[in-house]
Design a protein around this motif. Structure first.
Motif, mmCIF file in Angstrom:
data_model
loop_
_atom_site.group_PDB
_atom_site.id
_atom_site.type_symbol
_atom_site.label_atom_id
_atom_site.label_comp_id
_atom_site.label_asym_id
_atom_site.label_seq_id
_atom_site.Cartn_x
_atom_site.Cartn_y
_atom_site.Cartn_z
ATOM 1 N N ALA A 24 38.164 39.725 49.246
ATOM 2 C CA ALA A 24 37.806 41.087 49.654
ATOM 3 C C ALA A 24 37.369 41.114 51.112
ATOM 4 C CB ALA A 24 36.697 41.630 48.753
ATOM 5 N N LEU A 25 36.611 40.110 51.515
ATOM 6 C CA LEU A 25 36.140 40.072 52.904
ATOM 7 C C LEU A 25 37.268 39.725 53.867
ATOM 8 C CD1 LEU A 25 32.710 38.325 52.292
ATOM 9 C CD2 LEU A 25 33.124 40.738 52.826
ATOM 10 N N GLN A 26 38.157 38.803 53.476
ATOM 11 C CA GLN A 26 39.259 38.413 54.350
ATOM 12 C C GLN A 26 40.270 39.539 54.522
ATOM 13 O OE1 GLN A 26 40.692 34.932 52.350
ATOM 14 N NE2 GLN A 26 39.306 33.553 53.432
ATOM 15 N N GLN A 27 40.581 40.247 53.445
ATOM 16 C CA GLN A 27 41.558 41.322 53.510
ATOM 17 C C GLN A 27 40.950 42.654 53.942
ATOM 18 O OE1 GLN A 27 43.521 41.544 49.702
ATOM 19 N NE2 GLN A 27 44.651 39.647 50.052
ATOM 20 N N ARG A 28 39.632 42.695 54.014
ATOM 21 C CA ARG A 28 38.908 43.927 54.360
ATOM 22 C C ARG A 28 39.301 45.077 53.437
ATOM 23 N NH1 ARG A 28 39.447 42.917 60.771
ATOM 24 N NH2 ARG A 28 37.988 41.195 60.793
ATOM 25 N N ARG A 29 39.315 44.736 52.129
ATOM 26 C CA ARG A 29 39.621 45.720 51.101
ATOM 27 C C ARG A 29 38.606 45.576 49.989
ATOM 28 N NH1 ARG A 29 45.763 45.319 49.223
ATOM 29 N NH2 ARG A 29 45.153 47.215 48.162
ATOM 30 N N PRO A 30 38.061 46.679 49.484
ATOM 31 C CA PRO A 30 37.127 46.592 48.366
ATOM 32 C C PRO A 30 37.817 46.125 47.082
ATOM 33 C CG PRO A 30 36.953 48.719 49.467
ATOM 34 C CD PRO A 30 38.162 48.034 50.014
ATOM 35 N N ILE A 31 37.156 45.228 46.370
ATOM 36 C CA ILE A 31 37.631 44.734 45.085
ATOM 37 C C ILE A 31 36.537 44.991 44.052
ATOM 38 C CG2 ILE A 31 38.248 42.672 43.762
ATOM 39 C CD1 ILE A 31 39.574 41.563 46.255
ATOM 40 N N VAL A 32 36.936 45.491 42.895
ATOM 41 C CA VAL A 32 35.988 45.825 41.835
ATOM 42 C C VAL A 32 36.160 44.842 40.674
ATOM 43 C CG1 VAL A 32 35.240 47.595 40.193
ATOM 44 C CG2 VAL A 32 36.061 48.262 42.461
ATOM 45 N N TRP A 45 39.580 42.139 37.491
ATOM 46 C CA TRP A 45 39.404 42.403 38.914
ATOM 47 C C TRP A 45 40.565 43.262 39.387
ATOM 48 C CZ3 TRP A 45 38.541 37.560 36.813
ATOM 49 C CH2 TRP A 45 37.247 37.046 36.943
ATOM 50 N N ALA A 46 40.268 44.223 40.257
ATOM 51 C CA ALA A 46 41.299 45.111 40.800
ATOM 52 C C ALA A 46 40.847 45.625 42.164
ATOM 53 C CB ALA A 46 41.559 46.281 39.858
ATOM 54 N N TYR A 47 41.810 45.998 42.976
ATOM 55 C CA TYR A 47 41.470 46.660 44.230
ATOM 56 C C TYR A 47 40.877 48.022 43.905
ATOM 57 C CZ TYR A 47 44.192 43.225 46.832
ATOM 58 O OH TYR A 47 44.659 42.070 47.380
ATOM 59 N N ALA A 48 39.923 48.486 44.714
ATOM 60 C CA ALA A 48 39.302 49.792 44.474
ATOM 61 C C ALA A 48 40.339 50.903 44.591
ATOM 62 C CB ALA A 48 38.157 50.016 45.448
ATOM 63 N N SER A 49 41.355 50.699 45.419
ATOM 64 C CA SER A 49 42.391 51.710 45.608
ATOM 65 C C SER A 49 43.487 51.629 44.552
ATOM 66 C CB SER A 49 43.010 51.553 46.991
ATOM 67 O OG SER A 49 43.568 50.246 47.136
ATOM 68 N N GLY A 50 43.385 50.650 43.648
ATOM 69 C CA GLY A 50 44.391 50.472 42.595
ATOM 70 C C GLY A 50 45.130 49.157 42.771
#
Length: 149
Positions: A60-68, A78-83
């Motif tokens: 999540a930190l490397q890709q700069r994308r939220p992961i839930v 686990w999934a990306y917050a955006s889907g």
């Protein structure tokens, strides 16, 4: 002088084969039922949970994308917050359900680098079944996971 008949010493081949077959049957069927492997399976599940949790926190930190991360009684997903799913970790089939304590953890929440939990504070998840129980604490601000004593 007459000699007494000589008695055979040792086992016959058929007796040895029967002993091997009976021992193999015990090893395959009886011993696993006598030995409780629940603790090993759940310990392995907990180790896998910690490893995947840390890996997805870094991702999540490397890709700069939220992961839930979503914890339920039967496992973790686990999934990306955006889907878009990133994977699941299910409880061992013989010990399902194995997680007490449900909730979500969002890594890199709002691209801030911080972690948020559904409880607003540290989230405690317990992996338990039968006589085995191990609690894991997920810190709210860093997202780090570690077993509690």
């Amino acid at each position: 002088m007459t000699r007494a008949p000589r008695s055979a010493a040792g086992f016959t081949l058929i007796e040895l084969i029967l002993v091997i077959v009976i021992t193999a049957a015990l090893a395959v069927f009886a011993i696993p039922k006598m030995v409780d492997t629940t603790q090993w399976r759940l310990r392995s599940f907990g180790d896998d949970l910690m490893g995947r949790h840390q890996a997805l926190l870094r991702q999540a930190l490397q890709q700069r994308r939220p992961i839930v991360a979503t914890f339920s009684s039967t496992g973790v997903s686990w999934a990306y917050a955006s889907g878009g799913s990133l994977g699941t970790l299910s409880c061992p089939p013989t010990e399902s359900p194995c997680i007490s304590g449900s909730g979500t953890v969002t890594f890199n929440s709002a691209n801030s680098g911080a972690t948020t939990t559904s409880t607003g504070g540290a989230l405690t998840v317990t992996v338990a079944s039968g006589s085995y129980s191990q609690a894991y604490r997920i810190e709210a601000d860093t997202g780090l996971i570690y077993p509690t004593p």
